[in-house]
Design an enzyme around this catalytic site. Structure first.
Site, mmCIF file in Angstrom:
data_model
loop_
_atom_site.group_PDB
_atom_site.id
_atom_site.type_symbol
_atom_site.label_atom_id
_atom_site.label_comp_id
_atom_site.label_asym_id
_atom_site.label_seq_id
_atom_site.Cartn_x
_atom_site.Cartn_y
_atom_site.Cartn_z
ATOM 1 N N ARG A 163 0.819 -1.224 0.000
ATOM 2 C CA ARG A 163 0.000 0.000 0.000
ATOM 3 C C ARG A 163 0.844 1.261 0.000
ATOM 4 O O ARG A 163 0.385 2.327 -0.418
ATOM 5 C CB ARG A 163 -1.006 -0.051 1.155
ATOM 6 C CG ARG A 163 -2.086 -1.110 0.932
ATOM 7 C CD ARG A 163 -3.048 -1.179 2.096
ATOM 8 N NE ARG A 163 -2.448 -1.685 3.303
ATOM 9 C CZ ARG A 163 -2.505 -2.951 3.697
ATOM 10 N NH1 ARG A 163 -3.161 -3.832 2.987
ATOM 11 N NH2 ARG A 163 -1.924 -3.334 4.805
ATOM 12 N N GLU B 51 4.714 -10.874 15.004
ATOM 13 C CA GLU B 51 4.167 -11.418 16.245
ATOM 14 C C GLU B 51 4.689 -12.853 16.444
ATOM 15 O O GLU B 51 5.101 -13.236 17.525
ATOM 16 C CB GLU B 51 2.641 -11.392 16.152
ATOM 17 C CG GLU B 51 1.964 -11.543 17.484
ATOM 18 C CD GLU B 51 0.453 -11.410 17.333
ATOM 19 O OE1 GLU B 51 -0.008 -10.971 16.261
ATOM 20 O OE2 GLU B 51 -0.240 -11.757 18.297
HETATM 21 P P1 AMP Z 1 4.122 -2.711 11.701
HETATM 22 O O1 AMP Z 1 5.398 -3.253 11.158
HETATM 23 O O2 AMP Z 1 3.616 -3.458 12.894
HETATM 24 O O3 AMP Z 1 4.202 -1.207 11.956
HETATM 25 O O4 AMP Z 1 2.993 -2.954 10.601
HETATM 26 C C1 AMP Z 1 2.838 -2.100 9.545
HETATM 27 C C2 AMP Z 1 2.426 -2.803 8.284
HETATM 28 O O5 AMP Z 1 1.401 -3.776 8.499
HETATM 29 C C3 AMP Z 1 1.869 -1.781 7.312
HETATM 30 O O6 AMP Z 1 2.453 -2.013 6.043
HETATM 31 C C4 AMP Z 1 0.372 -2.004 7.323
HETATM 32 O O7 AMP Z 1 -0.120 -1.974 6.017
HETATM 33 C C5 AMP Z 1 0.151 -3.365 7.972
HETATM 34 N N1 AMP Z 1 -0.800 -3.322 9.119
HETATM 35 C C6 AMP Z 1 -0.511 -3.595 10.408
HETATM 36 N N2 AMP Z 1 -1.578 -3.498 11.203
HETATM 37 C C7 AMP Z 1 -2.608 -3.131 10.411
HETATM 38 C C8 AMP Z 1 -4.009 -2.839 10.639
HETATM 39 N N3 AMP Z 1 -4.573 -2.899 11.867
HETATM 40 N N4 AMP Z 1 -4.758 -2.475 9.578
HETATM 41 C C9 AMP Z 1 -4.211 -2.387 8.339
HETATM 42 N N5 AMP Z 1 -2.914 -2.654 8.055
HETATM 43 C C10 AMP Z 1 -2.111 -3.018 9.072
#
Ligand code: AMP
Length: 174
Positions: free
Chosen positions: A59, A96
């Site tokens: 995205r 996770e």
């Molecule tokens: P993080 O590495 O945990 O910051 O996760 C970020 C990535 O995971 C981004 O590229 C988001 O598109 C996706 N992502 C994580 N959590 C969500 C959520 N609740 N809704 C949509 N996309 C998410």
């Protein structure tokens, strides 16, 4: 400014129970909202002599490439393993359960070049931090990190301390 949050769809329990998925496709199909989101991200970082916009799969490609086009600068994709055809460097990050990694073409950024990192959403910050590490290894200078959405209760911003982090919308709970 219109209420951009009203164009984000929350999908409960996707992709698994307990996760509230922030669906940006409802913003993408709304032309004025899509344009406003891109314009707000671009406005905040304009006039900083940014030479490349780095978008995180997938995205981040949608928003990052439009900002790059708007500024007339290059776009660099950061991708999941095995997708980029030429020589890459990669960074692992924690999920996770287990780990994943991201890759960038070794010749995508010239040392000293100013870059803006773009993704749709900041959750735990692992994805963005891995991207920061990739750019630092290539000698790029990170002018900022831009997101549409920040899940502030996950404290991802802490992993990005020292960088100019922008998010257009914040959620402080699932
Ligand atoms: P993080 O590495 O945990 O910051 O996760 C970020 C990535 O995971 C981004 O590229 C988001 O598109 C996706 N992502 C994580 N959590 C969500 C959520 N609740 N809704 C949509 N996309 C998410």
């Amino acid at each position: 400014m219109s209420d951009l949050k009203s164009s984000i769809r929350n999908v409960p329990d996707f992709p698994k129970p307990g996760i509230g998925f922030k669906d940006i496709t409802t913003l993408l199909i709304d032309g004025p909202a899509f344009r406003e989101a891109v314009d707000l991200l671009a406005e905040r970082f304009r006039n900083q002599e940014i030479k490349k916009v780095v978008g995180i799969e997938s995205r981040g490609f949608v928003f990052g490439s439009v900002i790059a086009y708007k500024w007339g600068v290059g776009f660099v994709p950061v991708r999941k393993p095995g997708k980029l055809p030429a020589e890459t460097i990669s960074e692992e990050y924690d999920l996770e359960y287990g780990t994943d990694s991201l890759e960038i073409h070794r010749d995508a950024i010239t040392p000293g070049e100013k870059v803006l990192i773009v993704d749709d959403l900041l959750a735990t910050g692992g994805t963005a931090q891995a991207t920061v590490n990739l750019i630092n290894r290539l000698g790029g200078e990170i002018a900022g990190i831009a997101f549409l959405i920040e899940l502030s209760f996950l404290n991802g911003r802490q992993k990005l301390r020292g960088y100019d982090v922008l998010s257009l919308m914040e959620y402080d709970a699932e």
